[in-house]
Design an enzyme around this catalytic site. Structure first.
Site: not given
Ligand code: SF4
Length: 407
Positions: A114-115, A118, A127, A131, A134, A136, A293, A330, A337
């Protein structure tokens, strides 16, 4: 070695050697409501959410993280980040599957460009812990086929000489073996225009046993490798995590932290300040605070943007500059960002810049070419340099606090 985990019946017979083995931690993650019930007293809401297998991000909690959770308090910040709640099944009117617009910026699967200079290199869907906040979540925990086709990525990077910075992410790159990670780093180091390589990881926080001497050797071999870690609450900076941070820092790895602003977890200035202080003590530089987000199923973690500004206001000037990260949103849909800050500029006029400091006191800065104070209407009646004493043209008293920040 701390063996307090043994007070939890599920792990009372686990040896410290097993507990310290990251492979053991991975194999013994908590996946089911029956296992979780043996560690904490579940609320009816948590029971229901954990028992549902469809329609939410997979649950997997390393024993290390589970042992940090408060057994009785469902508001425990550690617990809230690992244990599903029924709110995850609600999708709000503004929620997005891909809130950062990453899928549309993928020239090859798993590479986000995108940038200008980078890229983000997504190496795995796995993972150590999933989380609950998350962003993503559309990609992680299961095979969605969007992860990097490595050869295509290396070919793209070789051709795109404008790229100088690669962030290796996922999922979590530390789910790869040391050998595999070493191979990826070696391939990247073969590309001469890649100057800056970072690994983004939450694993040293959720399962610090992963930071082994062998892993540190890989990082040293391909130095300099930077690490962007993901800390959300001061309780995460445990003695065991500090030990892992020490190993990384002693291996010459510069460490930064990205924190997501989470309602009920860290949306209080004092909690955030404590987190930033704990990070600095562990040699981790606070880098970003992210506004949560607009991802599907995490609305219950979102706060107002003003809450983030209030936290930044409470940090800037009130503590060491190194403890003050950049607060960013974001841009939804792929804007990248966008930094936000409380406004410290009260006015600018004819080369006279009126500013407020962290205490709300007013000061004046004269830009080159600004007229003498008596020639400037805004400063009529001010003292020698106008700072810190008398009223200015805005009716504000120099050196006097103004009541609030201006968002
Ligand atoms: S925030 Fe999402 S990508 Fe990052 S460790 Fe937790 S579950 Fe995995």
């Amino acid at each position: 070695m701390d063996d307090s985990y043994r007070r939890i019946p599920l792990w009372s017979n686990v040896s410290p050697e097993d507990w310290e083995d990251w492979h053991w931690q991975l194999r013994n993650r908590i996946y089911t409501v029956d296992q979780l019930r043996q560690v904490i007293s579940l609320t009816p809401d948590e029971e229901e959410a954990c028992a549902k297998k469809q329609g939410r991000l997979v649950m997997a909690i390393p024993p290390y993280w589970a042992a940090l959770m408060d057994r009785e308090d469902p508001k425990c910040p550690i617990r809230q980040q690992g244990v599903p709640r029924m709110e995850e099944f609600s999708i709000g009117p503004h929620d997005m599957r891909d809130p950062c617009g990453e899928d549309t910026d993928m020239p090859v699967p798993g590479l986000v460009h995108r940038y200008p200079d980078r890229v983000l290199f997504l190496v795995t869907e796995q993972c150590a812990m999933y989380c609950r906040h998350c962003t993503r979540r559309r990609l992680v925990g299961e095979n969605h086929g969007l992860m990097s086709a490595y050869e295509g990525t290396f070919e793209y990077l070789r051709k795109h000489t404008e790229v100088r910075d690669v962030l290796i992410s996922g999922g979590d790159p530390l789910m790869m073996t040391d050998v595999r990670l070493g191979q990826v780093l070696a391939r990247l180091r073969e590309i001469p225009h890649l100057e800056f390589i970072r690994i983004g990881s939450r694993t040293p926080v959720t399962m610090p046993q992963r930071v082994t001497p062998e892993f540190c050797e890989v990082l040293k071999k391909y130095k300099p490798i930077w690490m962007s870690l993901h800390f959300c609450h001061p309780k995460e900076v445990s003695p065991r995590v500090k030990q892992a941070m020490d190993m990384l820092a002693e291996s010459g790895v510069p460490l930064g932290s990205q924190t997501v602003l989470l309602k009920g977890v860290n949306d209080e200035p004092e909690i955030m300040k404590k987190l930033m202080h704990e990070l600095l003590k562990a040699r981790v530089r606070p880098y970003y605070i992210y506004q949560c987000d607009m991802a599907q199923g995490i609305t219950h973690f979102r706060t107002a943007v003003n809450k983030g500004l209030e936290i930044m206001q409470a940090l800037r000037g009130h503590t060491s500059g190194y403890a003050v990260p950049t607060y960013v949103v974001d841009g939804p849909g792929g804007g990248g960002k966008i930094p936000l800050s409380p406004n410290y500029v009260v006015s600018t006029k004819e080369g006279v810049v009126t500013l407020r400091n962290f205490e709300g006191k007013i000061y004046t800065y004269y830009e080159p070419g600004a007229g003498a104070p008596e020639m400037i209407p805004a400063m009529a009646g001010a003292g020698k340099n106008g700072n810190g004493h008398k009223a200015n043209g805005n009716g504000l008293h120099l050196g006097e606090p103004i009541p609030d920040y201006i968002p």
